[in-house]
Each structure stands twice: as C-alpha cells, then as structure tokens.
Design a protein around this motif. Structure first.
Motif, PDB file in Angstrom:
ATOM      1  N   SER A  79     -72.213 -86.427  81.486  1.00  0.00           N
ATOM      2  CA  SER A  79     -72.499 -87.854  81.410  1.00  0.00           C
ATOM      3  C   SER A  79     -71.187 -88.592  81.412  1.00  0.00           C
ATOM      4  O   SER A  79     -70.145 -88.050  81.107  1.00  0.00           O
ATOM      5  CB  SER A  79     -73.290 -88.198  80.134  1.00  0.00           C
ATOM      6  OG  SER A  79     -72.520 -87.916  78.997  1.00  0.00           O
ATOM      7  N   THR A 115     -72.337 -92.360  88.271  1.00  0.00           N
ATOM      8  CA  THR A 115     -72.639 -91.611  87.056  1.00  0.00           C
ATOM      9  C   THR A 115     -73.953 -92.083  86.458  1.00  0.00           C
ATOM     10  O   THR A 115     -74.328 -93.240  86.561  1.00  0.00           O
ATOM     11  CB  THR A 115     -71.523 -91.788  86.021  1.00  0.00           C
ATOM     12  OG1 THR A 115     -71.337 -93.184  85.789  1.00  0.00           O
ATOM     13  CG2 THR A 115     -70.222 -91.186  86.509  1.00  0.00           C
ATOM     14  N   PRO A 143     -76.336 -86.244  90.429  1.00  0.00           N
ATOM     15  CA  PRO A 143     -75.210 -87.166  90.644  1.00  0.00           C
ATOM     16  C   PRO A 143     -74.632 -87.110  92.053  1.00  0.00           C
ATOM     17  O   PRO A 143     -74.330 -88.147  92.655  1.00  0.00           O
ATOM     18  CB  PRO A 143     -74.192 -86.723  89.588  1.00  0.00           C
ATOM     19  CG  PRO A 143     -75.022 -86.139  88.496  1.00  0.00           C
ATOM     20  CD  PRO A 143     -76.148 -85.437  89.213  1.00  0.00           C
ATOM     21  N   GLU A 156     -74.574 -90.099  94.875  1.00  0.00           N
ATOM     22  CA  GLU A 156     -73.324 -90.537  95.492  1.00  0.00           C
ATOM     23  C   GLU A 156     -73.411 -90.510  97.006  1.00  0.00           C
ATOM     24  O   GLU A 156     -72.941 -91.433  97.695  1.00  0.00           O
ATOM     25  CB  GLU A 156     -72.171 -89.652  95.007  1.00  0.00           C
ATOM     26  CG  GLU A 156     -70.791 -90.189  95.361  1.00  0.00           C
ATOM     27  CD  GLU A 156     -70.552 -91.578  94.800  1.00  0.00           C
ATOM     28  OE1 GLU A 156     -70.177 -92.472  95.593  1.00  0.00           O
ATOM     29  OE2 GLU A 156     -70.754 -91.786  93.597  1.00  0.00           O
ATOM     30  N   ARG A 183     -75.531 -97.055  86.273  1.00  0.00           N
ATOM     31  CA  ARG A 183     -74.570 -96.846  85.188  1.00  0.00           C
ATOM     32  C   ARG A 183     -75.122 -97.299  83.847  1.00  0.00           C
ATOM     33  O   ARG A 183     -75.017 -96.587  82.836  1.00  0.00           O
ATOM     34  CB  ARG A 183     -73.281 -97.627  85.500  1.00  0.00           C
ATOM     35  CG  ARG A 183     -72.193 -97.525  84.432  1.00  0.00           C
ATOM     36  CD  ARG A 183     -71.160 -98.636  84.611  1.00  0.00           C
ATOM     37  NE  ARG A 183     -71.758 -99.945  84.337  1.00  0.00           N
ATOM     38  CZ  ARG A 183     -71.204-101.099  84.713  1.00  0.00           C
ATOM     39  NH1 ARG A 183     -70.088-101.110  85.403  1.00  0.00           N
ATOM     40  NH2 ARG A 183     -71.786-102.238  84.407  1.00  0.00           N
TER      41      ARG A 183
END
Length: 443
Positions: A3, A16, A295, A299, A316
């Motif tokens: 995290s 993230t 993640p 991305e 986020r």
C-alpha cells in the motif's frame, strides 16, 4: 501486496491503491462511506442556504447573477428554444442517435413494468378500501454538467416521469462555456420528449424548481444527481417539494474470486474512479494473486487516460483492496458498506447475489460490467449512495406518483366496528372522535 500514497493527482503519479486486512477493512469502509462529511459539508451548507434565499427573493435575476459567478456565463434567455433541441438531434452522429434510441427503448420497456396497480378491496362487512395512484403535476429533472455530459441521466430521469404520466417535465442543466448545454444532452432531451429546458445548474437551479421564478415553474418533485451543492440544496428544500434521493459521489464495490480477470477488474474500478475525485472504487477478493496484480493493471490502463488526474485522485484517496478468507466474508463486508453498484465477478454470481442484502444494483458475471447499467440495461442508474442502500432503492416510476387511500363504509360496517372506534378514541382522550361515530350509530 503493498500500500502507499500517490504523490498527487497528476498523470504521472503511481496508481497506488490501499490494501488492508479483513480486520482493518470495516473501519476503512465506514470512512469511505462518510467521505463527504466534516468541515467541507458545513461550509457548503452555509453557502447553499445563502443561494436558496437569494433565488427565493430575487428570482430570475439571482439565477443570472449566480450563473455568471459560478459558471462564467450569463444565460440569457434562461429557456432553450424548442427548435434548438430538434437541431441538436438532427446534428447527432447517426451511430450516437442509434445508441440513444436503443437505450431509450430498453429503459422505457423496463420502467413500464413498474407501474403499480390501484387497489380495491371489499371488507368483511361490505366496506370498500382502496389505494389510488396518480402522477404529480410537475417534475423537475436535474441533469449535471461540469466534468462530463450526461445524456444517459436525461433518459433515466425523463422516462420514469413520462411513464408515470407527469404532464409537465421541467429540465435544468448547467450552461456550457459557450452558454448552451452539451448538444448530446439536448438531443437526448428531444428523444425523451422534454420541451422545457433551462440553462441553469447548481444549488440555484434546485432553488428555482422548489420556489419558482418568473421563468421557471415550481415543481412537485425534483430528481437527478448533482454535486455536493446540488445535493445539499435538495436536502434543504425537501418538504416544500419531494426529492428522489440525496445522491453522493459514485461508488463501485467488486467482489472477485480466482475466476476474475485482473484487466476487467481494473477497468471496472477505473470506470467509477473517472467520475469524480470523490468516487470510490473497492475490491473485495478471495484471490491474493488478483490483489497483487491489480496495481500494475491499473497503471497500464491509466497510461494516456483522458481523465487521468481525476481518476488517480479517486483511486489514491478512496480506492481499497481487501483480501478475504472466503466469499461469505466478502458479502458481509459488502453489506456493511451497502454499495451503490456491486459487481460479482465470481464463479457462481447468482448464488452470491442471493446472500447480498444491501446494494443499489447488482451486476452478475463477467459479461455484466456496471457500464451497461449506466446506459441501457433498463433498470434506473440513479441509485442510493453512501450506505443509503440499507433503506433506499433506485429512482423509479413511483418517484413521480403519489397514492391516495380510498375508504367507504356502509351502515353495516360502521355498526360492526364502531364500538371499537369509540373505545380507541376515548382511550386517547379525543371526545369528538368518539362522538362522530356514536351519533351515526344512534341516528
């Protein structure tokens, strides 16, 4: 599984997303559900009260001044000419027209099935009891603008009102930079049969619908989502008019098992996150491998995303991944959150759906992304948010109807029940209630 905190909403920041254990998840879910509270809410409420009072006092003049202040446009005249709606429809790309027509047809077919039937019951002593449904006379439809255009919201609000039989639909929507709303929004309004549209948004538009101005009529019901200021304005005028709900920022909760594809999960989470920096995107999964791969998948899909700043901020601040021991645990956590949209990307979605108690809408299986519900599945996409799915449901035909009880007793029915009515009235100390029955029985 890690995290972290992104450095900012800019397009290059890492995608993230917070990952927590089951033990930590409940508190975080509660915080996400309450993400629009606190000092921001108090300050916005004070601003909304001032706007409502200004519109109540000054009418159209206030709408012009407030639109100029908040939208940078003085929308004169406020009403959009009807011929401009037809022009917007004619100018629509043919493929877009076909998509709008398909959506309109499917939404209409589903909502027609919602019409409630009148109730007419004969009691044991000949009395007749009933409930009669009638539409409100005027409905105010709020269609948001700002970060995106929402022709789908036009259809999702206009169709149930039309099916209910509302005779006068009054639509308000913020003016665009050039003064007019988005042309696709106008085209959708034309398709839905809306003729009365005003170029005004925000709390001032809600005030106009609630109080009436020289140009905009007072309505009976206000429906449609908006930002925090619109929501607070609807809350403030409730009681003077009816409202559909107090919709907060959008949210999706995905329950996924080992059968779910990480790229689909990522796309579905981003589909909510791109709405608003306050949108929530939550994954509850029994697959640690899926959680670990998420993640990177996020991305990849955010690279070159046209709304990357908004989307990264939402991920986020309000994104969450929880690895659960089993689907029962995931279902219990989901019910605690009571999501607006719930996706079940699991091997047996129908079975899991049967265990869910609180959700605005449930999307089952890998071929049912939440986006189909947003546009054309048929059920309404205006849904309860921020945990209110515990006690509320979607916008429906009944939002634009009111029901009246019908009661007719004959002498036999009054003789059979009157003594009990008198006893109950006297127990409450209401002498004339009892007397009104007694005089009929003695006559």
């Amino acid at each position: 599984m890690t995290s972290g905190t992104a450095t900012g909403p800019e397009a290059g920041a890492a995608a993230t997303i917070t990952c927590l254990s089951q033990a930590e998840a409940a508190a975080r879910l509660e915080a996400i559900a309450g993400r629009t509270g606190g000092d921001q809410m108090a300050a916005a409420a004070a601003s909304v009260e001032a706007i409502l009072e200004q519109v109540r006092r000054e009418g159209d003049q206030a709408l012009l001044e407030l639109s100029e202040r908040f939208d940078g446009v003085r929308p004169e005249p406020l009403r959009i000419p009807a011929e401009r709606l037809a022009e917007a429809w004619d100018a629509c790309d043919p493929q877009l027209r076909e998509a709008l027509e398909l959506a309109h047809r499917r939404i209409l077919e589903f909502h027609r099935r919602q019409l409630p039937a009148d109730l007419d019951v004969q009691g044991p002593h000949g009395e007749r009891l009933g409930r009669r449904w009638r539409p409100v006379e005027r409905a105010g439809l709020y269609v948001p603008g700002g970060r995106a255009a929402y022709p789908s919201t036009v259809l999702m609000n206009a169709v149930p009102a039309t099916v209910a039989g509302v005779q006068r639909l009054v639509m308000v929507t913020p003016p665009g930079p050039g003064g007019d709303p988005n042309p696709t929004v106008l085209a959708a309004a034309h398709l839905a049969g809306i003729e009365e549209i005003y170029r005004v948004g925000g709390a001032q538009a809600v005030a106009a619908l609630a109080y009436g101005t020289e140009s905009i009529p007072r309505v009976d019901v206000i429906s449609g989502p908006g930002n925090l200021y619109v929501t607070l304005a609807k809350k403030a005028v409730y009681g003077r008019v009816a409202i559909d709900s107090l919709a907060g920022p959008s949210e999706v909760l995905v329950i996924a098992d080992h059968t779910a594809r990480v790229d689909q999960v990522a796309a579905d989470l981003l589909a909510q996150a791109e709405h608003d920096p306050l949108a929530a995107a939550i994954l509850l999964t029994t697959s640690a491998e899926l959680a670990a791969a998420l993640p990177e998948a996020l991305e990849q899909q955010l690279a070159g995303h046209p709304r990357a700043g908004i989307t990264r901020t939402a991920i986020r601040d309000w994104g969450l991944v929880v690895v659960c021991d089993d689907l029962d645990t995931a279902a219990a956590l989901s019910d605690r959150f009571a999501p607006e949209h719930l996706e079940l990307l699991v091997e047996d979605p129908e079975s899991l759906a049967g265990r869910i108690q609180h959700a605005g809408a449930i999307f089952m299986g890998p071929y049912t992304p939440e986006a189909v519900g947003d546009y054309l599945a048929g059920p309404n996409h205006t849904l309860p948010t921020s945990g209110t799915a515990r006690f509320a449901g979607a916008l429906s035909v009944e939002t634009f109807l009111r029901h009246t009880s019908l009661i007719r007793f004959n002498r036999q029915a009054l003789e059979a029940t009157g003594a009990a009515v008198i006893t109950l009235a006297e127990s409450e100390g209401l002498h004339s209630h009892a007397e009104s029955v007694r005089r009929r029985l003695e006559g």
